[in-house]
Scaffold this motif. Structure first.
Motif, PDB file in Angstrom:
ATOM      1  N   LEU A  18      -7.051 -10.072  -7.761  1.00 46.29           N
ATOM      2  CA  LEU A  18      -5.987  -9.252  -8.323  1.00 46.29           C
ATOM      3  C   LEU A  18      -5.466  -8.280  -7.274  1.00 46.29           C
ATOM      4  N   PRO A  19      -4.171  -7.936  -7.310  1.00 51.28           N
ATOM      5  CA  PRO A  19      -3.640  -6.938  -6.374  1.00 51.28           C
ATOM      6  C   PRO A  19      -4.203  -5.559  -6.703  1.00 51.28           C
ATOM      7  N   ARG A  20      -4.340  -4.753  -5.682  1.00 54.51           N
ATOM      8  CA  ARG A  20      -4.868  -3.407  -5.865  1.00 54.51           C
ATOM      9  C   ARG A  20      -3.799  -2.507  -6.465  1.00 54.51           C
ATOM     10  N   GLN A  21      -4.187  -1.720  -7.481  1.00 57.59           N
ATOM     11  CA  GLN A  21      -3.275  -0.787  -8.126  1.00 57.59           C
ATOM     12  C   GLN A  21      -3.392   0.586  -7.456  1.00 57.59           C
ATOM     13  N   ILE A  22      -2.265   1.260  -7.268  1.00 59.11           N
ATOM     14  CA  ILE A  22      -2.254   2.603  -6.684  1.00 59.11           C
ATOM     15  C   ILE A  22      -1.383   3.503  -7.541  1.00 59.11           C
ATOM     16  N   LEU A  39      -4.969  10.324 -14.006  1.00 61.91           N
ATOM     17  CA  LEU A  39      -3.896  10.326 -13.012  1.00 61.91           C
ATOM     18  C   LEU A  39      -4.369   9.642 -11.729  1.00 61.91           C
ATOM     19  N   SER A  40      -4.909  10.422 -10.829  1.00 61.47           N
ATOM     20  CA  SER A  40      -5.445   9.900  -9.571  1.00 61.47           C
ATOM     21  C   SER A  40      -6.350  10.973  -8.997  1.00 61.47           C
ATOM     22  N   SER A  50       0.843  -1.182   0.000  1.00 60.97           N
ATOM     23  CA  SER A  50       0.000   0.000   0.000  1.00 60.97           C
ATOM     24  C   SER A  50       0.875   1.227   0.000  1.00 60.97           C
ATOM     25  N   ALA A  51       0.238   2.366   0.380  1.00 61.27           N
ATOM     26  CA  ALA A  51       0.955   3.634   0.356  1.00 61.27           C
ATOM     27  C   ALA A  51       2.042   3.720   1.423  1.00 61.27           C
ATOM     28  N   VAL A  52       2.011   2.832   2.421  1.00 59.50           N
ATOM     29  CA  VAL A  52       3.034   2.888   3.466  1.00 59.50           C
ATOM     30  C   VAL A  52       4.264   2.084   3.093  1.00 59.50           C
ATOM     31  N   ASP A  53       4.289   1.514   1.874  1.00 60.30           N
ATOM     32  CA  ASP A  53       5.475   0.762   1.451  1.00 60.30           C
ATOM     33  C   ASP A  53       6.717   1.629   1.476  1.00 60.30           C
ATOM     34  N   ARG A  54       6.553   2.915   1.155  1.00 61.22           N
ATOM     35  CA  ARG A  54       7.720   3.794   1.136  1.00 61.22           C
ATOM     36  C   ARG A  54       8.227   4.059   2.550  1.00 61.22           C
ATOM     37  N   LEU A  55       7.302   4.018   3.539  1.00 63.03           N
ATOM     38  CA  LEU A  55       7.705   4.247   4.929  1.00 63.03           C
ATOM     39  C   LEU A  55       8.264   2.982   5.564  1.00 63.03           C
ATOM     40  N   VAL A  56       7.594   1.848   5.305  1.00 60.09           N
ATOM     41  CA  VAL A  56       8.039   0.559   5.840  1.00 60.09           C
ATOM     42  C   VAL A  56       8.142  -0.403   4.665  1.00 60.09           C
ATOM     43  N   PRO A  57       9.248  -0.416   3.946  1.00 62.51           N
ATOM     44  CA  PRO A  57       9.348  -1.233   2.731  1.00 62.51           C
ATOM     45  C   PRO A  57       9.451  -2.716   3.048  1.00 62.51           C
ATOM     46  N   GLU A  58       9.025  -3.511   2.059  1.00 62.81           N
ATOM     47  CA  GLU A  58       9.145  -4.967   2.161  1.00 62.81           C
ATOM     48  C   GLU A  58      10.611  -5.359   1.977  1.00 62.81           C
ATOM     49  N   CYS A 116      -0.533   6.880 -10.189  1.00 64.14           N
ATOM     50  CA  CYS A 116      -1.023   7.386 -11.463  1.00 64.14           C
ATOM     51  C   CYS A 116      -1.389   6.228 -12.392  1.00 64.14           C
ATOM     52  N   PHE A 117      -2.412   6.467 -13.202  1.00 62.06           N
ATOM     53  CA  PHE A 117      -2.891   5.486 -14.189  1.00 62.06           C
ATOM     54  C   PHE A 117      -3.359   4.187 -13.533  1.00 62.06           C
ATOM     55  N   ALA A 118      -3.727   4.252 -12.248  1.00 61.11           N
ATOM     56  CA  ALA A 118      -4.179   3.038 -11.552  1.00 61.11           C
ATOM     57  C   ALA A 118      -5.445   2.490 -12.185  1.00 61.11           C
ATOM     58  N   LEU A 119      -6.339   3.366 -12.662  1.00 63.87           N
ATOM     59  CA  LEU A 119      -7.580   2.904 -13.267  1.00 63.87           C
ATOM     60  C   LEU A 119      -7.301   2.062 -14.505  1.00 63.87           C
ATOM     61  N   PHE A 120      -6.384   2.530 -15.335  1.00 61.97           N
ATOM     62  CA  PHE A 120      -6.075   1.795 -16.561  1.00 61.97           C
ATOM     63  C   PHE A 120      -5.292   0.514 -16.252  1.00 61.97           C
ATOM     64  N   LYS A 121      -4.442   0.568 -15.243  1.00 59.05           N
ATOM     65  CA  LYS A 121      -3.732  -0.655 -14.847  1.00 59.05           C
ATOM     66  C   LYS A 121      -4.709  -1.720 -14.351  1.00 59.05           C
ATOM     67  N   THR A 122      -5.709  -1.279 -13.585  1.00 59.63           N
ATOM     68  CA  THR A 122      -6.705  -2.231 -13.095  1.00 59.63           C
ATOM     69  C   THR A 122      -7.521  -2.805 -14.245  1.00 59.63           C
ATOM     70  N   LEU A 123      -7.929  -1.949 -15.183  1.00 61.00           N
ATOM     71  CA  LEU A 123      -8.683  -2.427 -16.336  1.00 61.00           C
ATOM     72  C   LEU A 123      -7.867  -3.425 -17.156  1.00 61.00           C
ATOM     73  N   ALA A 124      -6.584  -3.122 -17.358  1.00 65.16           N
ATOM     74  CA  ALA A 124      -5.728  -4.040 -18.120  1.00 65.16           C
ATOM     75  C   ALA A 124      -5.596  -5.372 -17.403  1.00 65.16           C
ATOM     76  N   ALA A 125      -5.428  -5.316 -16.069  1.00 68.13           N
ATOM     77  CA  ALA A 125      -5.314  -6.567 -15.316  1.00 68.13           C
ATOM     78  C   ALA A 125      -6.607  -7.374 -15.368  1.00 68.13           C
ATOM     79  N   VAL A 126      -7.745  -6.680 -15.297  1.00 69.84           N
ATOM     80  CA  VAL A 126      -9.036  -7.369 -15.352  1.00 69.84           C
ATOM     81  C   VAL A 126      -9.246  -8.007 -16.719  1.00 69.84           C
ATOM     82  N   LEU A 127      -8.946  -7.261 -17.787  1.00 67.81           N
ATOM     83  CA  LEU A 127      -9.121  -7.818 -19.130  1.00 67.81           C
ATOM     84  C   LEU A 127      -8.192  -9.003 -19.374  1.00 67.81           C
TER      85      LEU A 127
END
Length: 649
Positions: free
Chosen positions: A211-215, A459-460, A126-134, A217-228
């Protein structure tokens, strides 16, 4: 005054007449600003205040503050910051209670699994990956995974604490005024674009695709591409559940809208759907036989209060500030939409206070940053919510699930929740039906709507909001650049001055130029202001040129001897604009043109005075209205020039 009843008739086209023809009878002398203040101002009271000893003024101020801190003052402050104290005594229990209860329970049921999904999203990326990275190694033992998850929850709670503190700081500075920059096209485009984001984000659950959640810019199109891409793997059982859910929810919502005035409360289609789907999934074992995704086991128990790690605050401030701004913008946008729909007003500063306190307190219980959401707000309204009391029922549902009712949501299909969210977006999508009317009313606002919507979708939500606000402000600035300075003429038989371009029957006195400049005078418009005045008055750089006229093309313009500048449309002036007026006064004086200013508001007049205007003109050249300035100018021309008027026909 000029042009009052009793004025003699001006001659026909091309004929000359006595100058007094447009003047008519005079009922009073022209009023300057100084004379008006002498007659109607509070000069005596101001003199008394200035003569009052300083200790006396401080004592009066202290008494005023003490009254604000008294019992009645404290009660007024408490009622302002706790709205239920205002509306709860007037609550209409019989017509409103059932709707608030149904809407609150509906929203609470949807909130519970959504909170679980938020936790899973936080753990998996999620958005906290930058704060607490894997960690790069990837393979973590159980203890290490628990420690990483705890760090992520702590970072999210610290972010909630930071955004809450920032919003309380904005409330203390009374920055709720920032909501005024959210124009109606920006708000409606933002909510319509966000509704599309909600719709696309629910497609994986709707189709049974893990499917993993996209976050980002262009998250909407990434999600659509993953769904298709994964569409061939969609579950027929999930599609059947989704189709049946929508087949129930959509007609029920239409019935609620059509028979809203006849129903005591809207039909709780969402609650019925949740119960039916849970029972059907349990009795038919849809999760094991057909791999239907269900909510599963919900974490129970009430978390212990814990102060977020303050050591994390410096790192999360960079993320907390935009989060606080977007939270405020989205909440204010949603509030303004429903305030316009149901005819009530909102207090933007109270929105900051409420969200600040909410985030600050919830961070103590390891909660994530919270905000108003498009889906649940629309759901609350569609389900029949009337007041904030519905929020109390939602809280009771969530608390009951945490303590006792968690197992009852185990077999709830995720597809049903997706259908509830999608069906509640109807009204947001219906806003697009207003676009043809918006195009007819204002194409600039139409452009703002489209630019904001495209930016939000492409964008977002947060970046699209920023693009929309900036573009909206740019259109305002550009429109101030395109405003025309209008030459005014007198309507015969009246005291009204109208733009000469509106009619060819307006009177224009040779040697007198009356100009209206209907826009703020600031650094962005000073150049255009200078060019327009030079064009009208013939003050070219190469010396005095022939002045221009708004009359017929073959009309011969006489030199301007008196110019009246109507400042009623100048709402404010900055230092650059004020210096431009002072320079204009100097150039008019050098060219032998008598400059008169009319109807300056107090703020503009104060700025001009501080810029040194009274060093170039006298107080007798500042008038309270265009009529007064024109009457004075006509009297001056009557004494010094030819006594004729011109009528353009």
């Amino acid at each position: 005054m000029s042009g009052l009843p009793g004025a003699s008739t001006c001659p026909g086209p091309g004929e000359a007449s006595d100058l007094k023809s447009p003047l008519g009878a005079k009922f009073r002398e022209p009023l300057t600003e100084a004379r008006f203040q002498q007659l109607f101002g509070d000069a005596e009271q101001e003199a008394e205040l200035l003569a009052e000893p300083r200790w006396s003024r401080l004592r009066r101020l202290w008494r005023r503050r003490a009254r604000a801190c008294s019992g009645p003052g404290a009660w007024r402050l408490l009622r302002a910051r706790l709205p239920p104290l205002r509306w709860l005594p007037h609550y209409r229990w019989r017509p409103w209670l059932l709707g608030d209860a149904v809407a609150g329970v509906t929203v609470g049921i949807v909130h519970v699994p959504q909170g679980t999904f938020a936790v899973l999203s936080l753990m998996t990326g999620s958005a906290v990956d930058r704060l607490v990275p894997e960690p790069l190694e990837g393979n973590l033992s159980g203890i290490e995974r628990e420690q990483l998850d705890a760090q992520r929850v702590g970072a999210a709670a610290a972010m909630a604490f930071g955004s809450g503190a920032l919003m309380l700081g904005m409330f203390a500075l009374q920055l709720g005024v920032l909501a005024t920059f959210l124009s109606e096209p920006v708000v409606k485009a933002l909510t319509s674009g966000a509704a599309l984001h909600v719709l696309v984000s629910q497609l994986p659950s709707l189709l049974g695709l893990p499917l993993p959640r996209q976050i980002g810019c262009f998250a909407l199109f990434k999600t659509l591409a993953a769904v298709l891409t994964a569409l061939p793997r969609s579950s027929p059982a999930e599609l059947t559940v989704s189709a049946l859910s929508l087949a129930l929810l959509v007609p029920v919502k239409e019935l609620n809208v059509r028979f809203r005035d006849r129903l005591p409360t809207p039909i709780p289609g969402e609650i019925v759907m949740v119960l039916l789907a849970s029972v059907l999934c349990f009795t038919s074992s849809l999760d094991t036989r057909y791999n239907v995704q269900i909510v599963g086991l919900l974490p129970g128990g009430f978390p212990q209060p814990l102060l977020p790690s303050l050591a994390e605050l410096p790192r999360i401030l960079a993320d907390s500030l935009p989060m606080a701004l977007v939270t405020f913008a989205v909440s204010a946008s949603l509030a303004s939409i429903y305030a316009d729909k149901y005819s009530y007003t909102i207090d933007s500063n109270q929105e900051l206070f409420a969200h600040g306190v909410s985030n600050l307190i919830s961070s103590l219980f390891s909660c994530f940053p919270n905000s108003a959401t498009l889906a649940t707000t629309s759901l609350l309204v569609d389900a029949g919510g009337n007041t904030q009391l519905a929020g109390l029922f939602s809280c009771m549902v969530v608390l009951s699930v945490l303590l006792w009712l968690g197992p009852f949501f185990y077999y709830l299909p995720k597809a049903v929740l997706a259908c509830i969210n999608i069906s509640s977006m109807r009204q947001m999508f219906f806003q697009m039906r207003e676009l043809p009317q918006l195009w007819r009313i204002s194409r600039v606002d139409f452009a703002v709507w489209m630019v904001t919507w495209v930016a939000v979708v492409t964008l977002s939500v947060d970046l699209g909001l920023a693009v929309g606000v900036v573009f909206s402000m740019m259109t305002v600035v550009c429109r101030t650049q395109r405003v025309q300075c209008l030459a005014l003429g007198l309507a015969e038989g009246t005291e009204l001055y109208r733009p000469l371009r509106e009619s060819h029957k307006l009177l224009q006195v040779p040697g007198l130029c009356i100009l209206s400049y209907p826009t703020p005078l600031y650094f962005g418009t000073r150049g255009r202001f200078r060019r327009i005045l030079e064009w009208h008055l013939g003050l070219g750089e190469g010396g005095k040129e022939a002045p221009k006229t708004d009359g017929p093309p073959d009309a011969v313009a006489e030199p301007v001897r008196v110019v009246v500048l109507d400042c009623s449309g100048v709402t404010f002036a900055d230092a650059a604009g004020a210096r431009e007026v002072v320079q204009l006064a100097s150039r008019c004086r050098d060219a032998g043109i008598h400059l008169l200013l009319a109807q300056c508001n107090a703020s503009v007049l104060g700025t001009l005075t501080q810029a040194g205007l009274l060093d170039r003109v006298t107080p007798e050249q500042l008038f309270v209205s265009v009529q007064d300035a024109a009457a004075y100018a006509l009297e001056r021309l009557e004494l010094t020039g030819p006594k004729t008027c011109t009528v353009w026909v």
